[in-house]
Design a protein around this motif. Structure first.
Motif, mmCIF file in Angstrom:
data_model
loop_
_atom_site.group_PDB
_atom_site.id
_atom_site.type_symbol
_atom_site.label_atom_id
_atom_site.label_comp_id
_atom_site.label_asym_id
_atom_site.label_seq_id
_atom_site.Cartn_x
_atom_site.Cartn_y
_atom_site.Cartn_z
ATOM 1 N N ALA A 341 0.744 10.473 7.402
ATOM 2 C CA ALA A 341 1.845 9.586 7.783
ATOM 3 C C ALA A 341 1.392 8.491 8.744
ATOM 4 C CB ALA A 341 2.975 10.403 8.413
ATOM 5 N N LEU A 342 0.486 8.842 9.664
ATOM 6 C CA LEU A 342 0.050 7.897 10.690
ATOM 7 C C LEU A 342 -1.152 7.063 10.262
ATOM 8 C CD1 LEU A 342 0.274 10.274 13.784
ATOM 9 C CD2 LEU A 342 1.858 8.398 13.230
ATOM 10 N N GLY A 343 -1.899 7.551 9.260
ATOM 11 C CA GLY A 343 -3.134 6.886 8.886
ATOM 12 C C GLY A 343 -4.187 7.026 9.971
ATOM 13 N N ALA A 344 -4.198 8.185 10.628
ATOM 14 C CA ALA A 344 -5.117 8.394 11.756
ATOM 15 C C ALA A 344 -5.544 9.855 11.807
ATOM 16 C CB ALA A 344 -4.431 8.014 13.062
ATOM 17 N N THR A 345 -6.644 10.123 12.486
ATOM 18 C CA THR A 345 -7.086 11.489 12.705
ATOM 19 C C THR A 345 -6.224 12.132 13.778
ATOM 20 O OG1 THR A 345 -9.345 10.934 12.075
ATOM 21 C CG2 THR A 345 -9.044 12.936 13.376
ATOM 22 N N ASP A 370 5.588 0.840 7.681
ATOM 23 C CA ASP A 370 4.834 0.595 6.454
ATOM 24 C C ASP A 370 3.942 1.779 6.070
ATOM 25 O OD1 ASP A 370 2.972 0.421 8.457
ATOM 26 O OD2 ASP A 370 2.062 -1.456 7.755
ATOM 27 N N SER A 371 4.157 2.931 6.693
ATOM 28 C CA SER A 371 3.374 4.119 6.373
ATOM 29 C C SER A 371 3.537 4.484 4.899
ATOM 30 C CB SER A 371 3.839 5.301 7.227
ATOM 31 O OG SER A 371 3.415 6.535 6.686
ATOM 32 N N PHE A 372 2.430 4.812 4.244
ATOM 33 C CA PHE A 372 2.481 5.218 2.843
ATOM 34 C C PHE A 372 3.386 6.424 2.654
ATOM 35 C CE2 PHE A 372 0.817 7.867 -0.646
ATOM 36 C CZ PHE A 372 0.932 6.989 -1.704
ATOM 37 N N ARG A 376 6.842 6.579 0.475
ATOM 38 C CA ARG A 376 7.011 7.539 -0.611
ATOM 39 C C ARG A 376 8.189 8.477 -0.379
ATOM 40 N NH1 ARG A 376 5.580 7.081 -5.379
ATOM 41 N NH2 ARG A 376 4.899 9.243 -5.661
ATOM 42 N N GLY A 377 8.807 8.419 0.798
ATOM 43 C CA GLY A 377 9.975 9.238 1.078
ATOM 44 C C GLY A 377 9.674 10.709 1.285
ATOM 45 N N LEU A 378 8.446 11.009 1.751
ATOM 46 C CA LEU A 378 8.070 12.408 1.964
ATOM 47 C C LEU A 378 8.635 12.947 3.272
ATOM 48 C CD1 LEU A 378 4.307 12.389 0.883
ATOM 49 C CD2 LEU A 378 6.286 13.148 -0.430
ATOM 50 N N PHE A 379 8.971 14.249 3.260
ATOM 51 C CA PHE A 379 9.346 15.007 4.451
ATOM 52 C C PHE A 379 10.561 14.415 5.163
ATOM 53 C CE2 PHE A 379 4.536 14.959 4.340
ATOM 54 C CZ PHE A 379 4.438 16.089 3.541
ATOM 55 N N GLY A 380 11.435 13.767 4.417
ATOM 56 C CA GLY A 380 12.654 13.210 4.989
ATOM 57 C C GLY A 380 12.492 11.845 5.619
ATOM 58 N N LEU A 381 11.283 11.287 5.599
ATOM 59 C CA LEU A 381 11.074 9.947 6.149
ATOM 60 C C LEU A 381 11.578 8.892 5.170
ATOM 61 C CD1 LEU A 381 7.444 10.309 7.571
ATOM 62 C CD2 LEU A 381 9.583 10.365 8.867
ATOM 63 N N THR A 382 12.167 7.860 5.695
ATOM 64 C CA THR A 382 12.642 6.750 4.872
ATOM 65 C C THR A 382 12.244 5.435 5.535
ATOM 66 O OG1 THR A 382 14.794 6.739 5.996
ATOM 67 C CG2 THR A 382 14.615 8.032 3.965
ATOM 68 N N SER A 387 13.613 -3.275 7.649
ATOM 69 C CA SER A 387 12.175 -3.588 7.672
ATOM 70 C C SER A 387 11.777 -4.538 6.549
ATOM 71 C CB SER A 387 11.366 -2.296 7.548
ATOM 72 O OG SER A 387 11.504 -1.760 6.231
ATOM 73 N N GLY A 388 12.528 -4.506 5.454
ATOM 74 C CA GLY A 388 12.187 -5.348 4.315
ATOM 75 C C GLY A 388 11.001 -4.849 3.523
ATOM 76 N N ILE A 389 10.522 -3.644 3.826
ATOM 77 C CA ILE A 389 9.371 -3.083 3.099
ATOM 78 C C ILE A 389 9.858 -2.311 1.896
ATOM 79 C CG2 ILE A 389 7.427 -1.474 3.270
ATOM 80 C CD1 ILE A 389 7.353 -2.092 6.255
ATOM 81 N N GLU A 390 9.301 -2.614 0.760
ATOM 82 C CA GLU A 390 9.687 -1.907 -0.457
ATOM 83 C C GLU A 390 8.811 -0.676 -0.662
ATOM 84 O OE1 GLU A 390 9.560 -4.504 -3.770
ATOM 85 O OE2 GLU A 390 11.045 -5.897 -2.970
#
Length: 391
Positions: A341-345, A370-372, A376-382, A387-390
């Motif tokens: 989710a964070l794109g980090a270690t 803009d997290s991938f 993708r709508g995983l784990f309840g994240l939206t 934000s205007g991000i599709e």
């Protein structure tokens, strides 16, 4: 002769009926099944018949099992979000617990279970039956012999996991509910995580991962590609629902050992075929019998699991995987989700929202818009509407 341990099962799902009950019945008179609890009448009756119990020995409410003086140990075969309260109540009642993996859906719940057992002086063991597969036992012996030298990497590929439904009568799709399961394929098949760490011979300190759903709209991961860092040692754990490759490999500074499975498939669905060891002196094949088919392999490993549980109860030693180790393995999976989710270690051990809430804690740790994983709508994240991000 030592009296058998009187064990009662909580939950009559597929794993209980298919493997746990037969394991106790095959466990060399070390156990006697004396009870079962399940709120679903048809599942309870199936369990009663399989265990050879009378109607008076089975219960709709687990509290009735906990109140019985003729129960020494409980075997928890419920979904993981239900483990905490039963395990704590069992410890307070002075009963040992064998818990199906994962130990819980949330690390804080796993820690509460560990503390309760420690305070009560009872055994809390967690199922890690893949450690008892013949090729894994052989791999461990090769590593311990020093033939491979200092271990540097371990890789566990399980990219061909079957997405099996849960038992009818409960919620067959509960493994796709992050609130109940605590994740998707990675947490469900964290066999690969504990196996990789055991072969690596070092405790993971940092986790990085890519995760995605198997299908559009699914709320949990269907693929997880993970890297576990332990000082100079690194393990790769790649797990997915689908038709991908499987296999296990360990590399040291003097050689490597590789377990191969039929058609490069995923254990245990693909039977073990061969174990090769390569060093400067050449390549040899370890003399092991051909792999058993799925049901007999799991049956044998579950028998060894319950025998290890019995030895831990009788011998005052830790089981193959105790509560502290199981909590750590669960934290690795949550850290993998956070990394994706964070794109980090993500460092271990976990703290804050990830520790107290598991994957639900992702909503509190500042996952970028803009997290991938968010897109993708995983784990309840939206993705926030502003934000205007599709996706």
């Amino acid at each position: 002769m030592t009296e058998p341990i009187r064990v009662a099962l909580v939950g009559c799902g597929n794993i209980a009926l298919g493997f746990h009950i037969p394991a106790y019945l095959a466990a060399d008179d070390r156990f006697r099944i004396v009870g079962i609890a399940d709120p679903t009448p048809e599942r309870l009756e199936l369990g009663r018949v399989a265990a050879g119990l009378t109607p008076e020995q089975v219960h709709a409410d687990v509290a009735d099992l906990l109140a019985r003086d003729d129960v020494d140990a409980l075997d928890l075969c419920t979904p993981q979000h239900l483990h905490r309260d039963v395990a704590i109540a069992a410890a307070r009642a002075g009963k040992h617990v064998l818990c199906e993996k994962p130990i819980a859906a949330v690390p804080a719940d796993a820690e509460a279970m560990r503390v309760a057992a420690e305070e009560a002086g009872t055994v809390l063991a967690v199922v890690a039956n893949y450690l008892f597969f013949p090729e894994v036992v052989a791999l461990t012996a090769i590593i311990d012999s020093g033939e491979l030298g200092e271990i540097r990497t371990a890789r566990v590929d399980m990219l061909g996991v079957l997405d099996l439904p849960g038992a009818a009568g409960y919620r067959p799709t509960w493994r796709h509910d992050p609130a109940q399961a605590g994740g998707g394929v990675l947490v469900d098949m964290l066999h690969g995580v504990y196996l990789a760490e055991a072969l690596l011979g070092a405790r993971a300190e940092r986790v990085s991962a890519f995760v995605d759903s198997a299908t559009d709209g699914d709320a949990v991961d269907g693929i997880a590609l993970c890297r576990l860092e332990a000082g100079r040692r690194v393990a790769m754990v790649n797990i997915a629902w689908g038709m991908g490759q499987g296999g296990v490999a360990v590399e040291g500074d003097r050689g490597r050992a590789v377990a191969h499975y039929r058609a490069d498939g995923t254990m245990p669905w693909a039977p073990f075929e061969s174990l090769t060891v390569t060093t400067e002196s050449g390549t040899r094949t370890v003399d092991l019998p051909a792999g058993a088919e799925l049901e007999s392999l799991i049956a044998a490993s579950m028998r060894d699991t319950v025998l290890d549980f019995a030895d831990a109860i009788g011998g005052g030693r830790a089981p193959a995987v105790d509560a502290a180790t199981a909590r750590h393995i669960l934290e690795i999976t949550v850290a993998a989700y956070a990394s994706g989710a964070l794109g980090a270690t993500v460092p271990l051990p976990l703290d804050g929202a990830l520790f107290t809430s598991g994957v639900a804690g992702l909503a509190e740790i500042g996952v970028p818009d803009d997290s991938f994983v968010r897109r993708r709508g995983l784990f309840g994240l939206t993705v926030p509407a502003a934000s205007g991000i599709e996706g």
